[in-house]
Design a protein around this motif. Structure first.
Motif, PDB file in Angstrom:
ATOM      1  N   GLY A   1     -22.640 -10.524 -25.188  1.00 48.71           N
ATOM      2  CA  GLY A   1     -23.929 -10.601 -24.483  1.00 48.71           C
ATOM      3  C   GLY A   1     -24.198  -9.436 -23.541  1.00 48.71           C
ATOM      4  O   GLY A   1     -23.743  -8.304 -23.759  1.00 48.71           O
ATOM      5  N   HIS A   2     -24.930  -9.721 -22.457  1.00 52.33           N
ATOM      6  CA  HIS A   2     -25.471  -8.649 -21.622  1.00 52.33           C
ATOM      7  C   HIS A   2     -24.436  -7.924 -20.769  1.00 52.33           C
ATOM      8  O   HIS A   2     -24.773  -6.916 -20.135  1.00 52.33           O
ATOM      9  CB  HIS A   2     -26.604  -9.194 -20.749  1.00 52.33           C
ATOM     10  N   VAL A   3     -23.195  -8.411 -20.770  1.00 53.38           N
ATOM     11  CA  VAL A   3     -22.151  -7.654 -20.067  1.00 53.38           C
ATOM     12  C   VAL A   3     -22.078  -6.239 -20.657  1.00 53.38           C
ATOM     13  O   VAL A   3     -21.746  -5.268 -19.965  1.00 53.38           O
ATOM     14  CB  VAL A   3     -20.785  -8.392 -20.160  1.00 53.38           C
ATOM     15  N   GLN A   4     -22.448  -6.122 -21.946  1.00 59.76           N
ATOM     16  CA  GLN A   4     -22.381  -4.823 -22.634  1.00 59.76           C
ATOM     17  C   GLN A   4     -23.385  -3.810 -22.096  1.00 59.76           C
ATOM     18  O   GLN A   4     -23.261  -2.619 -22.327  1.00 59.76           O
ATOM     19  CB  GLN A   4     -22.671  -5.012 -24.141  1.00 59.76           C
ATOM     20  N   ARG A   5     -24.431  -4.296 -21.423  1.00 61.26           N
ATOM     21  CA  ARG A   5     -25.482  -3.373 -20.957  1.00 61.26           C
ATOM     22  C   ARG A   5     -25.261  -2.880 -19.529  1.00 61.26           C
ATOM     23  O   ARG A   5     -25.961  -1.975 -19.077  1.00 61.26           O
ATOM     24  CB  ARG A   5     -26.841  -4.077 -21.037  1.00 61.26           C
ATOM     25  N   GLY A   6     -24.302  -3.523 -18.832  1.00 59.44           N
ATOM     26  CA  GLY A   6     -24.152  -3.173 -17.423  1.00 59.44           C
ATOM     27  C   GLY A   6     -23.015  -2.201 -17.176  1.00 59.44           C
ATOM     28  O   GLY A   6     -22.361  -1.723 -18.089  1.00 59.44           O
TER      29      GLY A   6
ATOM     30  N   VAL B   1     -21.100  -8.563 -31.033  1.00 59.65           N
ATOM     31  CA  VAL B   1     -21.555  -7.489 -30.148  1.00 59.65           C
ATOM     32  C   VAL B   1     -23.036  -7.192 -30.398  1.00 59.65           C
ATOM     33  O   VAL B   1     -23.585  -7.510 -31.450  1.00 59.65           O
ATOM     34  CB  VAL B   1     -20.713  -6.193 -30.315  1.00 59.65           C
ATOM     35  N   MET B   2     -23.656  -6.553 -29.398  1.00 67.43           N
ATOM     36  CA  MET B   2     -25.089  -6.242 -29.493  1.00 67.43           C
ATOM     37  C   MET B   2     -25.352  -5.106 -30.481  1.00 67.43           C
ATOM     38  O   MET B   2     -24.434  -4.603 -31.126  1.00 67.43           O
ATOM     39  CB  MET B   2     -25.626  -5.866 -28.119  1.00 67.43           C
ATOM     40  N   GLY B   3     -26.603  -4.678 -30.531  1.00 67.61           N
ATOM     41  CA  GLY B   3     -26.972  -3.574 -31.418  1.00 67.61           C
ATOM     42  C   GLY B   3     -28.301  -3.811 -32.107  1.00 67.61           C
ATOM     43  O   GLY B   3     -28.695  -3.039 -32.965  1.00 67.61           O
ATOM     44  N   ARG B   4     -28.946  -4.924 -31.744  1.00 72.27           N
ATOM     45  CA  ARG B   4     -30.213  -5.318 -32.376  1.00 72.27           C
ATOM     46  C   ARG B   4     -30.035  -5.324 -33.892  1.00 72.27           C
ATOM     47  O   ARG B   4     -29.222  -6.069 -34.382  1.00 72.27           O
ATOM     48  CB  ARG B   4     -31.339  -4.382 -31.937  1.00 72.27           C
ATOM     49  N   ARG B   5     -30.745  -4.449 -34.639  1.00 69.41           N
ATOM     50  CA  ARG B   5     -30.590  -4.480 -36.103  1.00 69.41           C
ATOM     51  C   ARG B   5     -29.616  -3.407 -36.601  1.00 69.41           C
ATOM     52  O   ARG B   5     -29.519  -3.144 -37.793  1.00 69.41           O
ATOM     53  CB  ARG B   5     -31.963  -4.299 -36.769  1.00 69.41           C
TER      54      ARG B   5
ATOM     55  N   GLY C   1     -33.026   6.158 -24.447  1.00 69.46           N
ATOM     56  CA  GLY C   1     -32.107   5.378 -23.609  1.00 69.46           C
ATOM     57  C   GLY C   1     -31.964   3.982 -24.176  1.00 69.46           C
ATOM     58  O   GLY C   1     -32.882   3.176 -24.092  1.00 69.46           O
ATOM     59  N   THR C   2     -30.863   3.720 -24.838  1.00 71.77           N
ATOM     60  CA  THR C   2     -30.559   2.384 -25.368  1.00 71.77           C
ATOM     61  C   THR C   2     -29.086   2.333 -25.757  1.00 71.77           C
ATOM     62  O   THR C   2     -28.564   3.312 -26.311  1.00 71.77           O
ATOM     63  CB  THR C   2     -31.422   2.004 -26.590  1.00 71.77           C
ATOM     64  N   ILE C   3     -28.450   1.215 -25.483  1.00 72.20           N
ATOM     65  CA  ILE C   3     -27.024   1.110 -25.852  1.00 72.20           C
ATOM     66  C   ILE C   3     -26.848   1.048 -27.370  1.00 72.20           C
ATOM     67  O   ILE C   3     -25.742   1.257 -27.871  1.00 72.20           O
ATOM     68  CB  ILE C   3     -26.353  -0.123 -25.206  1.00 72.20           C
ATOM     69  N   ASP C   4     -27.932   0.759 -28.113  1.00 74.26           N
ATOM     70  CA  ASP C   4     -27.796   0.490 -29.555  1.00 74.26           C
ATOM     71  C   ASP C   4     -27.564   1.740 -30.409  1.00 74.26           C
ATOM     72  O   ASP C   4     -27.127   1.628 -31.550  1.00 74.26           O
ATOM     73  CB  ASP C   4     -29.056  -0.207 -30.086  1.00 74.26           C
ATOM     74  N   ASN C   5     -27.875   2.921 -29.882  1.00 72.59           N
ATOM     75  CA  ASN C   5     -27.782   4.189 -30.625  1.00 72.59           C
ATOM     76  C   ASN C   5     -28.583   4.135 -31.938  1.00 72.59           C
ATOM     77  O   ASN C   5     -28.190   4.716 -32.945  1.00 72.59           O
ATOM     78  CB  ASN C   5     -26.320   4.551 -30.927  1.00 72.59           C
TER      79      ASN C   5
HETATM   80  O1  F6P Z   1     -31.813  -2.844 -27.209  1.00 70.05           O
HETATM   81  C1  F6P Z   1     -30.802  -3.204 -26.335  1.00 70.05           C
HETATM   82  C2  F6P Z   1     -30.437  -4.660 -26.506  1.00 70.05           C
HETATM   83  O2  F6P Z   1     -29.410  -4.971 -25.584  1.00 70.05           O
HETATM   84  C3  F6P Z   1     -30.037  -5.073 -27.920  1.00 70.05           C
HETATM   85  O3  F6P Z   1     -28.728  -4.709 -28.242  1.00 70.05           O
HETATM   86  C4  F6P Z   1     -30.284  -6.540 -27.875  1.00 70.05           C
HETATM   87  O4  F6P Z   1     -30.555  -7.046 -29.176  1.00 70.05           O
HETATM   88  C5  F6P Z   1     -31.488  -6.667 -26.986  1.00 70.05           C
HETATM   89  O5  F6P Z   1     -31.552  -5.472 -26.214  1.00 70.05           O
HETATM   90  C6  F6P Z   1     -31.475  -7.845 -26.062  1.00 70.05           C
HETATM   91  O6  F6P Z   1     -32.689  -7.875 -25.397  1.00 70.05           O
HETATM   92  P1  F6P Z   1     -32.951  -8.772 -24.109  1.00 70.05           P
HETATM   93  O7  F6P Z   1     -32.262  -8.138 -22.948  1.00 70.05           O
HETATM   94  O8  F6P Z   1     -34.420  -8.766 -23.964  1.00 70.05           O
HETATM   95  O9  F6P Z   1     -32.371 -10.124 -24.383  1.00 70.05           O
END
Ligand code: F6P
Length: 329
Positions: A258-263, A168-172, A124-128
């Protein structure tokens, strides 16, 4: 097994609730006690849990976030933290746990499994960005959210003949950036998996399209390229926008989504995949099987040994990048 538990860990993702629902209902329908652990491994160490039943998971399938809350716990990574978690499992009769999260959460699941608490991971993660899975829960919803947001940004970008750089997000990883970039018709897409030159891949492309009459531009940048940008003297996407404006004379702005992408409410795909994976994971535990990660491979739900899963790598689809460069011009 008589008692299993479920927790969500790491960054929340739309569809996690649908996965929790599937685990709880599958457990209850098959006669086992299901405990919901709040705030991931932090809650596990502190015994923060409650018994769930069929109705505890009513009206959550359409909700983003996670009804069990989530956390990232440093203490759990220590030997003392791990022991605390094992003791809590023994006290509460927990024989198996479904862990919904990303790679970091699976490492915790592996460590618990080798100490006798059977764990099954669900991606479970938006980053795939999980090596063993073609698809992770939350990815489709996040892509659609990015697309919606950038469609709005496009309206104002076009109205002012501007360039907007969208981070956009995606960590690495660059999966969100590449796929969203195609969906929104970005002129350039920067992802960490590919070397890039700002002048060649952004400035020159924009100049070429200007010659064909294009007057507004969207550039999509994965958050994972921030180090590569810094090496080029560009501290953030704001600096990149200024660089574009300076070199092309096109008024430019930067937006960090930012975090709008996670909701937001999960998409059909996220609800269905989460339901399949939650059901599959609960059945593994009910059959006494642990130390596994549930994954989607070529549309099928499969499972892997956690250690094997953690060592698997997947690569980004470079053909998709080539297509984007050929048609978003
Ligand atoms: O792993 C999901 C993610 O939203 C990444 O895309 C992003 O780099 C990270 O988490 C942000 O983490 P936090 O919510 O702790 O700032």
């Amino acid at each position: 097994m008589k008692t299993i538990a479920v927790l969500t860990s790491g960054g929340d993702a739309p569809g996690m609730n649908a996965a929790i629902r599937a685990v709880v209902r599958t457990g209850c329908e098959n006669g086992v006690r299901v405990l919901g652990i709040r705030r991931g491994y932090h809650g596990l160490m502190n015994g923060d849990m409650f018994e769930m039943n069929l109705r505890s998971v009513s009206d959550i399938i359409h909700r983003g976030g996670t009804m069990l809350y989530s956390a990232r716990s440093k203490e759990f990574c220590t030997e003392a933290g791990m022991q605390k978690a094992i003791d809590v499992c023994k006290e509460n009769g927990i024989e198996g746990i479904v862990v919904i999260g990303g790679d970091g959460s699976f490492r915790g699941a592996r460590d618990l499994s080798v100490r006798g608490v059977n764990c099954v991971g669900i991606p479970g993660t938006i980053d795939n960005d999980i090596g063993c899975c073609d698809y992770t829960i939350g990815y489709d919803t996040a892509l659609n959210t990015i697309m919606d947001m950038v469609d709005r940004i496009r309206d104002t970008t076009e109205s002012h003949d501007r360039c907007t750089v969208v981070e956009v997000m995606g960590r690495r990883a660059g999966y969100l950036a590449l796929n969203a970039g195609i969906a929104i018709g970005a002129t350039s897409i920067l992802i960490p998996e590919l070397e890039f030159s700002v002048d060649k891949d952004i400035i020159e492309r924009m100049r070429r399209t200007q010659k064909t009459g294009k007057q507004h531009f969207i550039i999509v940048v994965a958050e994972g390229v921030s180090d590569q940008l810094k090496e080029r003297g560009l501290n953030d996407v704001g600096a990149l926008a200024k660089y574009i404006e300076h070199n092309l004379g096109v008024e430019s702005r930067a937006t960090v989504l930012g975090h709008v992408q996670r909701g937001g409410s999960p998409s059909v795909k996220d609800r269905v995949v989460a339901s399949q994976m939650g059901n599959y994971a609960a059945h593994l535990l009910l059959n006494g099987v642990g130390n596994r990660v549930v994954a989607m491979q070529k549309e099928a739900i499969v499972d892997y040994d956690i250690v094997e899963a953690l060592n698997m790598k997947k690569s980004i689809d470079l053909d998709l990048y080539k297509i984007a460069m050929e048609i978003s011009i």
